[in-house]
Every structure is written in C-alpha cells, then in structure tokens.
Scaffold this motif. Structure first.
Motif, short mmCIF file in Angstrom:
data_model
loop_
_atom_site.label_atom_id
_atom_site.label_comp_id
_atom_site.label_asym_id
_atom_site.label_seq_id
_atom_site.Cartn_x
_atom_site.Cartn_y
_atom_site.Cartn_z
N GLN A 524 10.84 33.38 51.13
CA GLN A 524 10.26 32.04 51.04
C GLN A 524 11.23 30.94 51.48
OE1 GLN A 524 8.01 31.62 47.19
NE2 GLN A 524 8.54 33.80 47.04
N ASP A 525 12.47 30.99 51.01
CA ASP A 525 13.39 29.94 51.45
C ASP A 525 14.82 30.44 51.60
OD1 ASP A 525 14.32 30.24 48.88
OD2 ASP A 525 14.42 28.08 48.46
N GLY A 526 14.99 31.76 51.63
CA GLY A 526 16.32 32.32 51.82
C GLY A 526 16.46 32.90 53.21
N ASP A 527 17.12 34.05 53.30
CA ASP A 527 17.38 34.71 54.58
C ASP A 527 16.24 35.69 54.86
OD1 ASP A 527 18.24 36.25 56.68
OD2 ASP A 527 20.20 36.71 55.85
N PRO A 528 15.38 35.42 55.84
CA PRO A 528 14.23 36.32 56.07
C PRO A 528 14.64 37.73 56.50
CG PRO A 528 14.37 34.63 57.79
CD PRO A 528 15.35 34.24 56.73
N ALA A 529 15.77 37.85 57.21
CA ALA A 529 16.23 39.19 57.60
C ALA A 529 16.63 39.98 56.36
CB ALA A 529 17.40 39.09 58.57
N ALA A 530 17.30 39.30 55.41
CA ALA A 530 17.66 39.97 54.15
C ALA A 530 16.40 40.35 53.37
CB ALA A 530 18.55 39.05 53.31
N ALA A 619 -3.69 24.50 48.69
CA ALA A 619 -2.83 23.85 47.69
C ALA A 619 -2.47 24.83 46.56
CB ALA A 619 -3.54 22.63 47.12
N ASP A 620 -3.39 25.73 46.19
CA ASP A 620 -3.10 26.73 45.16
C ASP A 620 -2.03 27.70 45.65
OD1 ASP A 620 -5.20 25.83 43.32
OD2 ASP A 620 -6.57 26.62 44.83
N PHE A 621 -2.15 28.09 46.92
CA PHE A 621 -1.17 28.99 47.52
C PHE A 621 0.21 28.34 47.53
CE2 PHE A 621 1.05 30.45 51.38
CZ PHE A 621 1.05 31.83 51.19
N LEU A 622 0.25 27.09 47.98
CA LEU A 622 1.53 26.39 48.10
C LEU A 622 2.16 26.14 46.73
CD1 LEU A 622 3.13 25.44 50.56
CD2 LEU A 622 2.24 23.14 50.16
N ALA A 623 1.35 25.93 45.71
CA ALA A 623 1.88 25.69 44.37
C ALA A 623 2.47 26.96 43.77
CB ALA A 623 0.77 25.15 43.46
N PHE A 627 8.15 27.76 49.35
CA PHE A 627 8.62 27.87 50.72
C PHE A 627 9.53 26.70 51.09
CE2 PHE A 627 4.57 30.25 50.89
CZ PHE A 627 5.04 31.43 51.44
N ASP A 628 10.43 26.95 52.04
CA ASP A 628 11.15 25.84 52.64
C ASP A 628 10.18 25.06 53.54
OD1 ASP A 628 10.85 27.41 54.91
OD2 ASP A 628 12.99 27.84 55.15
N ALA A 629 10.64 23.95 54.08
CA ALA A 629 9.74 23.05 54.84
C ALA A 629 9.14 23.77 56.04
CB ALA A 629 10.50 21.81 55.28
N GLN A 630 9.97 24.56 56.75
CA GLN A 630 9.48 25.26 57.94
C GLN A 630 8.40 26.27 57.56
OE1 GLN A 630 12.05 28.18 59.49
NE2 GLN A 630 10.96 28.44 61.43
N GLY A 631 8.65 27.07 56.50
CA GLY A 631 7.68 28.09 56.08
C GLY A 631 6.38 27.47 55.63
N ALA A 632 6.47 26.37 54.85
CA ALA A 632 5.27 25.70 54.38
C ALA A 632 4.43 25.19 55.55
CB ALA A 632 5.64 24.55 53.45
N ALA A 633 5.12 24.64 56.58
CA ALA A 633 4.41 24.11 57.75
C ALA A 633 3.69 25.23 58.50
CB ALA A 633 5.39 23.39 58.66
N LEU A 634 4.34 26.38 58.63
CA LEU A 634 3.72 27.50 59.35
C LEU A 634 2.48 28.00 58.62
CD1 LEU A 634 6.90 29.49 60.45
CD2 LEU A 634 5.20 28.46 61.97
#
Length: 645
Positions: A524-530, A619-623, A627-634
């Motif tokens: 969600q907001d860390g290292d996606p490869a990890a 909005a339920d999903f996002l709550a 996610f970081d800003a990039q993930g939320a936007a995608l």
C-alpha cells in the motif's frame, strides 16, 4: 505352498502383492538389484519363480504388458490387503466381530525375515509398511480391549498387545486396572514390578504405572483413592476427571513428536548426517512457533536408537501427533518423504515428498525444513479447528475454545466474527495468560474496523489493547507480535508495525501470516517489490491458508503500484475467486481489471460486490486501506472507469 528358497523372490512376491497398479520393470530392477551385470535377466528369473506359484491352467495371475508387471489376485486373499482395505474408512466404524477377525490376520512383522541389506529403496518401503501395519494392529488391539465381552477376553487382548508393544505404557496401565478389578492383587504386584523394570531399563518413567496401580487397587477394595500425581500425564484414552483447567501450558497446546528421519540413500551416512540434521532443524523450528508442545530431541533420538517406530513412539510419549519420514540422496537430488500422523486415530493426516537438487545440502535442507514446518503447523491448526467444532460449546477447554474461535474467524463475515470473539473470550476466561487467544481477539477487532462492521476508532483501540495483552502474556510468541503489527498499522504507525512483524518472523521464520502482513503493508505505501517477495514467500509456506485471498490480493495491489496492470488483474481475479474473499478483495479485482482495460470483467466484479453490499463505494475501499498518494490515484482511476469513483 512351498516357497522358493530365494529371499529376493519372496520379497518381490510380497511387494507385487501389495502394489496397487502395474509397475515398470525398471522400477523393480532399481528396487531389488544393486547394479548387477544383468538386472533384467535376474528379474525375469524371479518372475518365472513367482509365475510357477500363482499361475494355474487357464488362469494367469502374473501379468505383463508394455514393460509393466502386476499380480492379479482378484480371486485370491491377501491378508495385508484385506486389513488395509478394511481400515481405509476407519476402524472405529467396524463391528467388534470384524475387528476380531482382522486382528487374527496378524502374525509377526510384515514380511518377517525378508529385510534385505544393500537395497535402500526396498528397505524404505518395508520400514513404512511395517510401521503402517504395526500401527493398525495396535489400534485393533486397543479397540478389542474396549469391545471385550468379559475380563478374561480383555486380558487375552492386553497380553497380545504387550507382546506386540512391550513398552506401551497405556497397555500396561489397562492390564493393571483389569487385574485390580478381578481382585488378582498378587499378579498385579508382579506385573507392576516386571513392567517397571522393563521401562526403567529403557530410560522411561515408570512412576505413572505405580500411580495407576495404587488408584486401581484402592478402588478394588473400596479404599479412599490417593490423589493423582499432578506432574504425570494422563494415560492415553483414559477419562479426564479434572474439570478445572490446570496451569500446565501443554494443556492448551497440541503436542507433537518429530522422530529422526531414516536415511534411505544407497550409501547411508553415519549418525549425525543430513537425516538427523533435518530432524533437529524441524524440532527447533516447530518449538519456535510456541503454539505446539514439542518433545525434545534427546527423547525422540533415544527412542529411535531402540528401533521404536514413530507411531508407537507417539503412543508412548502420549502426544497428539507424530512426524516420521525418510531422506534419500541419489542422482544429484535430495528426496525427503514426510508423514504426519494423528496418534489418537492412527491415521496419516498429511504426507508429502520434497525433491531438490542436492548442489548445496545445507541450503536445500533449509528450504525443505521451511516447507515441512509450515505444512505441519498449518495441518495441525486445521485439524484442531475441525476437532473443536465437533464439541458442544460448554465442554470446551481453553485450547479448544481458541480453535473454535479460529474456525469462525476465518469465515470472514460479521456474524462469524462475533462468534469468534465469543470463543476467544471463553478461552481467556479459562486461561487469561493464553497469548494466542488474546491475538485472536485482537484480529476480530481488527476485522470490525477494517471491514466497517463497527465504529472504526473503538475497533482500532480494542485491537491494540488485545494485541498488547497478547504481548504481555508471552512476548516470545510470534502471533502476539503479528497481532501488534496489524493493530499498529490500523493506527497509521507503519514503521513500528513493520518492526513488530519482522520480530514475529525473527522468532519464527516459518510464520506465514507475518510474511503475508508484511506484504499487505508494503503493497500500500511501502516497497512494492518487497511486498511481492513477501507475498510469494507466505504462499510458499502456506499454500492452502485461509488468508490466501489476502496474500494474492497484496501481490495484486503491489503490481498496480508498479504499473503492471495486466499481471495485477490476473492475481486479483485469483484472490477474488477464493471462497472466503470479502468485498474489499473483490474491489481490488474490479479496479485492477479496469486499469488493465478488461471493463466487462471489472463490471462483473463490481456487480458481485453490490449484491453483497449495495451501498459499497470507492470511498469505503479507500477508508479501509492506507495507500500512498500514487496508489490511491491509480485505484481511483480504475474505479472511475466502471462508475465507482
């Protein structure tokens, strides 16, 4: 009939009699010939001798076709086949008369006298069959003791039981109790003295026998019964008369013995080689889980030295489960066969064969050890959950209540989550120091907050408080750190959460749920490869986990953040297809499919969500996620493509 003098012919005859299907000649050559000059010629000679035994005019029973060989004994009777077939659905369902008839078929070891030196594949098969049929014989005898119409019949079965398993404490205790009921006190005293000498000579504790005899003798002459020795375990199969939960930690943990593995290699190593190293490693790793009571290596290796097979050792040690297996090296590969048996029923509940290139033995053993430990832990947890749900709620002890809670917890719906919380709270009333029950309770509060089943903030605080109680109860339990990691994530404290989860992995490298939760946070907001690596490792450790949908979903979320939408959609669809996947998982699939351009499939996933939750929105999903800003936007972009943004 007069059998051929060749022990190899007799061994081959026995092997073919039990073979469930046609066998390649090459397999038979490998089984019984150690690279002779003409193995196929020797095999033909042996088969000709068997043909002379079983074939009759107009009736061929030794058959061959396309280089395969088999025995057709459909018009004959094979005692071992009859026993195995009857035991397949479970001995407990057989009538007493049928059990008596099957017990009469046993006479000595399986293929007695036909052990062959220098043939490791045959030796491994023979050892496994003797363990299998030896275990079936003991179960039959134990059942016949219970079925006996009178005490004399019971004594006959007990005496035969002790002939087969002279170190089985359960049989000794039942014999002593029977002699006391019959008033044969002098015989009982002599039996106790002989049994105690036998057990003491083998380094086994005979004091439980003395306690059993004291109680049985007192009951037989109507004297006050001395209190049982608190430090001694209850005899296998005896009723538990103590209604109060005891302080012993083993009382709320399943127990297991890992017997040393048999080295079936063409040139077996001396003791202390790979087979012994693997057993030591598995014992150490299982003990780290802290959810199991694991017999120490000194005891199991001592029993192994006395040639006591795993199932019998499990009965002697009075554990719930026993592990046995073989290690075989050859042709640059290492093969490990493992079996997990339930000693209460004698059934093999899990078996697997692991095959690796043997280029680096230590790395291979490490990888195989990981898989063995994770599989055993997962199988036992599932078995204990299934066993617990069969008991009425008012008869559960703390361990059983905890596993009843796990069964409901993994259903992933609001009603079952509340039932799970009830059972975890029951377990904690019975044992307030039960760390795993605190961790399970924390998970139910996590679910309330994450799924929106209750007010989020109170749910977060309750999840944190229960996780803290779990750590206070046992800060060496990886499940306690796992619970705290999830609770900290709910609070938005991602770095401390990752630290707790890494501590769980350090305590138990095979704890699949800790690896999964690391993947969940990183996705969600860390290292996606990890996140991808942790997700893959968690699935490798626990391929049939109840949270498999989450492992797959975490991988999909990480792939979305990397812009690999087609891959993300494939993994998300797999996650959503799991039977216990909840709407948030289906939303990952819907949004990933939309980003990949598969709009019809995305809308189908969205429709499935609306059938379960008509008011569900992005909005339920996002709550729920963080996610970081990039993930939320995608993900918002995917949601808008199907009208959910």
């Amino acid at each position: 009939m007069r059998l051929p003098a060749s022990r190899k012919v007799r061994a081959l005859f026995g092997w073919l009699a039990l073979a469930p299907r046609p066998v390649a000649r090459e397999t038979l050559c490998d089984l019984l010939w150690d690279a002779p000059s003409d193995p196929r010629g020797e095999l033909r000679w042996c088969l000709s001798k068997i043909r002379g035994l079983v074939d009759a005019p107009g009736r061929r029973r030794l058959l061959s076709e396309d280089d395969r060989v088999w025995l057709d004994l459909s018009d004959g009777f094979v005692d071992a086949v009859e026993v195995a077939r009857s035991a397949e659905p479970g001995l407990e369902g057989l009538a007493p008369e049928r059990r008596r008839a099957l017990a009469q078929l046993f006479a000595g070891d399986f293929l007695e006298g036909l052990a062959l030196s220098g043939h490791p594949a045959y030796a491994a098969w023979l050892t496994a069959q003797r363990r299998r049929f030896g275990g079936l014989q003991l179960r039959l005898l134990a059942d016949l003791v219970c079925d006996a119409a009178d005490e004399d019949e019971r004594l006959r079965h007990l005496e035969r039981w002790l002939q087969v398993a002279p170190l089985d404490r359960d049989a000794h205790e039942r014999l002593l109790e029977t002699l006391a009921r019959l008033g044969r006190i002098r015989e009982g005293e002599a039996q106790l003295a002989a049994a105690a000498r036998l057990l003491d000579a083998e380094g086994l504790d005979s004091s439980p026998l003395r306690a059993t005899w004291q109680a049985a003798r007192a009951a037989s002459i109507d004297l006050p019964q001395a209190p049982p020795m608190a430090s001694e375990p209850r005899a296998l199969g005896a009723p538990d008369t103590n209604d109060e939960p005891g302080p012993d930690l083993a009382a709320h943990r399943a127990s297991i013995a890992v017997m040393p593995f048999v080295d079936g290699s063409p040139e077996p190593e001396a003791r202390g080689g790979l087979a012994d190293a693997l057993a030591h490693d598995v014992i150490t790793r299982l003990a780290k889980l802290r959810s199991l009571f694991v017999i120490a290596p000194g005891t199991v290796f001592a029993l192994h030295e006395r040639a006591i097979p795993p199932e019998r050792a499990g009965r002697m040690l009075e554990v719930d489960y026993v592990v046995g297996g073989t290690v075989r090296r050859g042709d640059a590969r290492l093969l490990v066969a493992v079996e997990l048996a339930d000693t209460r029923t004698g059934r093999i509940v899990w078996a697997e064969t692991f095959s690796h290139r043997a280029d680096d033995a230590l790395l291979v053993l490490d990888a195989i050890g990981d898989r063995i430990v994770a599989s055993i832990a997962s199988e036992i947890e599932a078995l204990e959950r299934d066993r617990a749900i069969l008991k009425p709620p008012d008869s559960l002890n703390a361990w059983e209540a905890h596993h009843r809670g796990l069964w409901h917890m993994y259903r992933f719906n609001k009603a079952d989550n509340e039932r799970a919380r009830h059972f975890f709270e029951t377990a904690l009333r019975l044992d307030p120091s039960f760390a795993r029950a605190h961790a399970g309770l924390s998970f139910t509060h996590f679910q309330d907050a994450f799924q929106g089943w209750s007010e989020r903030e109170p749910g977060i605080e309750l999840a944190y408080a229960s996780a803290n109680d779990s750590l206070m109860a046992d800060d060496r339990d990886p499940a306690a750190h796992w619970a705290m990691g999830r609770a900290l994530w709910l609070r938005g404290r991602h770095e401390p959460a990752i630290g707790e989860l890494e501590q769980a992995v350090e305590l138990s490298p095979n704890f699949a749920l800790a690896h999964y939760t690391l993947a969940f946070i990183h996705s969600q907001d860390g290292d996606p490869a990890a996140a991808i690596a942790a997700s893959d490792h968690s699935r490798h450790l626990s391929p049939f986990d109840p949270l498999l949908f989450g492992m797959l979903g975490a991988r999909a979320m990480a792939l979305v953040r990397l812009g690999r939408f087609d891959e993300a959609a494939r993994w998300a669809v797999k996650a959503a297809a799991r039977p216990n996947a909840h709407p948030h998982i289906q939303a990952i699939a819907a949004f990933a499919l939309a980003l990949a351009g598969s709009l019809d499939e995305a809308r189908a996933q969205a429709e499935s969500i609306r059938r379960a939750l008509p008011a569900y929105r992005f909005a339920d999903f996002l709550a729920a996620f963080q996610f970081d800003a990039q993930g939320a936007a995608l993900f918002r972009k995917g949601a808008r493509r199907i009208g959910m943004g």
